[in-house]
Design a protein around this motif. Structure first.
Motif, PDB file in Angstrom:
ATOM      1  N   GLU A 163       0.708  -1.179   0.018  1.00  0.00           N
ATOM      2  CA  GLU A 163       0.011  -0.094   0.142  1.00  0.00           C
ATOM      3  C   GLU A 163       0.793   1.383  -0.008  1.00  0.00           C
ATOM      4  O   GLU A 163       0.169   2.342  -0.248  1.00  0.00           O
ATOM      5  N   VAL A 164       2.025   1.162   0.516  1.00  0.00           N
ATOM      6  CA  VAL A 164       2.983   2.361   0.572  1.00  0.00           C
ATOM      7  C   VAL A 164       4.132   2.454  -0.504  1.00  0.00           C
ATOM      8  O   VAL A 164       4.879   1.265  -0.687  1.00  0.00           O
ATOM      9  N   PRO A 165       4.070   3.419  -1.237  1.00  0.00           N
ATOM     10  CA  PRO A 165       5.243   3.452  -2.405  1.00  0.00           C
ATOM     11  C   PRO A 165       6.533   3.471  -1.692  1.00  0.00           C
ATOM     12  O   PRO A 165       6.810   3.891  -0.583  1.00  0.00           O
ATOM     13  N   TYR A 166       7.581   3.018  -2.366  1.00  0.00           N
ATOM     14  CA  TYR A 166       9.032   2.858  -2.104  1.00  0.00           C
ATOM     15  C   TYR A 166       9.138   2.045  -0.810  1.00  0.00           C
ATOM     16  O   TYR A 166      10.062   2.354   0.007  1.00  0.00           O
ATOM     17  N   THR A 167       8.249   1.063  -0.487  1.00  0.00           N
ATOM     18  CA  THR A 167       8.444   0.265   0.505  1.00  0.00           C
ATOM     19  C   THR A 167       8.479  -1.198   0.133  1.00  0.00           C
ATOM     20  O   THR A 167       7.623  -1.802  -0.812  1.00  0.00           O
ATOM     21  N   GLU A 168       9.407  -2.164   0.684  1.00  0.00           N
ATOM     22  CA  GLU A 168       9.567  -3.327   0.699  1.00  0.00           C
ATOM     23  C   GLU A 168       9.852  -4.086   1.832  1.00  0.00           C
ATOM     24  O   GLU A 168      10.497  -3.334   2.830  1.00  0.00           O
ATOM     25  N   PRO A 169       9.335  -5.054   2.185  1.00  0.00           N
ATOM     26  CA  PRO A 169       9.460  -5.813   3.310  1.00  0.00           C
ATOM     27  C   PRO A 169      10.971  -6.508   3.773  1.00  0.00           C
ATOM     28  O   PRO A 169      11.803  -6.601   2.905  1.00  0.00           O
ATOM     29  N   VAL A 170      11.463  -6.257   5.009  1.00  0.00           N
ATOM     30  CA  VAL A 170      12.620  -7.077   5.343  1.00  0.00           C
ATOM     31  C   VAL A 170      12.117  -8.135   6.286  1.00  0.00           C
ATOM     32  O   VAL A 170      11.112  -7.916   7.288  1.00  0.00           O
ATOM     33  N   HIS A 201      12.915 -10.000  -5.294  1.00  0.00           N
ATOM     34  CA  HIS A 201      14.133 -10.325  -4.483  1.00  0.00           C
ATOM     35  C   HIS A 201      13.650 -10.169  -3.069  1.00  0.00           C
ATOM     36  O   HIS A 201      13.064  -9.231  -2.677  1.00  0.00           O
ATOM     37  N   TYR A 202      14.362 -10.966  -2.164  1.00  0.00           N
ATOM     38  CA  TYR A 202      14.190 -10.997  -0.756  1.00  0.00           C
ATOM     39  C   TYR A 202      15.100 -10.347   0.067  1.00  0.00           C
ATOM     40  O   TYR A 202      16.352 -10.809  -0.273  1.00  0.00           O
TER      41      TYR A 202
END
Ligand code: ZN
Length: 267
Positions: A163-170, A201-202
């Motif tokens: 839902e939030v731009p420029y955000t990826e999980p850690v 990519h994780y």
């Protein structure tokens, strides 16, 4: 596959982050997470030097934002300070060529899950303008948390990234084990995880972990308890052809990283 350490390797005595790159390369490791956990003290020139050397050595850079963050705080000043920590982290990490900044988002307190989520999302969204203004390529990386009092179950982190731009999980594998979201003593649970969280990519944090009813107690070295099991982890990564960065957050840093690398090479 990128495997490396959270901060300067222990065997690299009196090393700066810049020195650490060569040390990692000599150990055939290829990832470094810059630890800004007690504040962002790195200067711009130093960050640029890290970018250049990391590119030369093909080492993947990331960072960890300060621990003093609670993006669900009721106190506007605390929230403001938390946002400043993240801005600084993103800005310097971007200069260092880092892909992502891991963020401990904060606490549920007594807010309820939905209200906490709403505050976390608003906080990250408020950083979008800063990211665009400064043309920052580093992603915001909300992390799966290890304590049940901390915001960050897997589904919440995935939803933020959606839902939030420029955000990826850690993804901290040990934390997901400590909260009992997954039982990573079982190989099947890794398949379930990758099914639940599909990514190109994780970015992983890995360690073994001591935990109790409230979740995380402390991180352990690889090979101490096999909770989570690193062999199953690597086997499933290999079988599924997954692209990933694995940052070791163990007390012994590079020794555990080398164990993962050694086993990876046998697969
Ligand atoms: Zn973390």
């Amino acid at each position: 596959m990128y495997i490396g350490t959270a901060g300067v390797p222990i065997g690299c005595k009196n090393c700066s982050s810049l020195d650490a790159l060569k040390f990692l390369k000599d150990a055939n490791l290829n990832a470094l997470e810059l630890e800004f956990v007690r504040g962002v003290k790195m200067g711009e020139e130093n960050a640029k030097r890290i970018k250049n050397r990391a590119e030369d050595l093909d080492i993947r850079i990331s960072s960890h934002a300060p621990y003093y963050i609670n993006l669900a705080s009721d106190d506007p000043q605390k929230l403001q300070r938390s946002l400043e920590h993240i801005k600084k982290s993103l800005y310097i990490t971007n200069l260092a060529g880092g892909h992502i900044t891991a963020i401990h988002m904060g606490y549920y307190q007594n807010l309820g899950k939905e209200e906490t989520y709403r505050r976390m999302k608003n906080a990250l969204e408020s950083l979008v303008e800063f990211i665009e203004q400064h043309n920052i390529k580093t992603k915001m990386g909300p992390e799966t948390a290890g304590k049940l009092s901390q915001f960050g179950r897997l589904q919440e982190i995935l939803r933020l990234a959606e839902e939030v731009p420029y955000t990826e999980p850690v993804f901290d594998i040990a934390h997901l084990h400590a909260t009992r979201e997954y039982d990573f003593t079982k190989k099947d649970e890794y398949y379930r995880f990758f099914n639940d969280a599909p990514m190109d990519h994780y970015h992983f944090h890995f360690s073994e972990i001591n935990y109790g009813e409230k979740g995380e107690r402390n991180h352990l070295n690889v090979g101490e308890t096999l909770e989570p099991n690193y062999k199953y982890f690597l086997e499933v990564l290999k079988e599924l052809g997954i692209k990933a960065t694995i940052v070791l957050e163990t007390p012994d840093l590079e020794e555990s990283a080398k164990k993962l690398l050694e086993y990876w090479k046998t697969l």
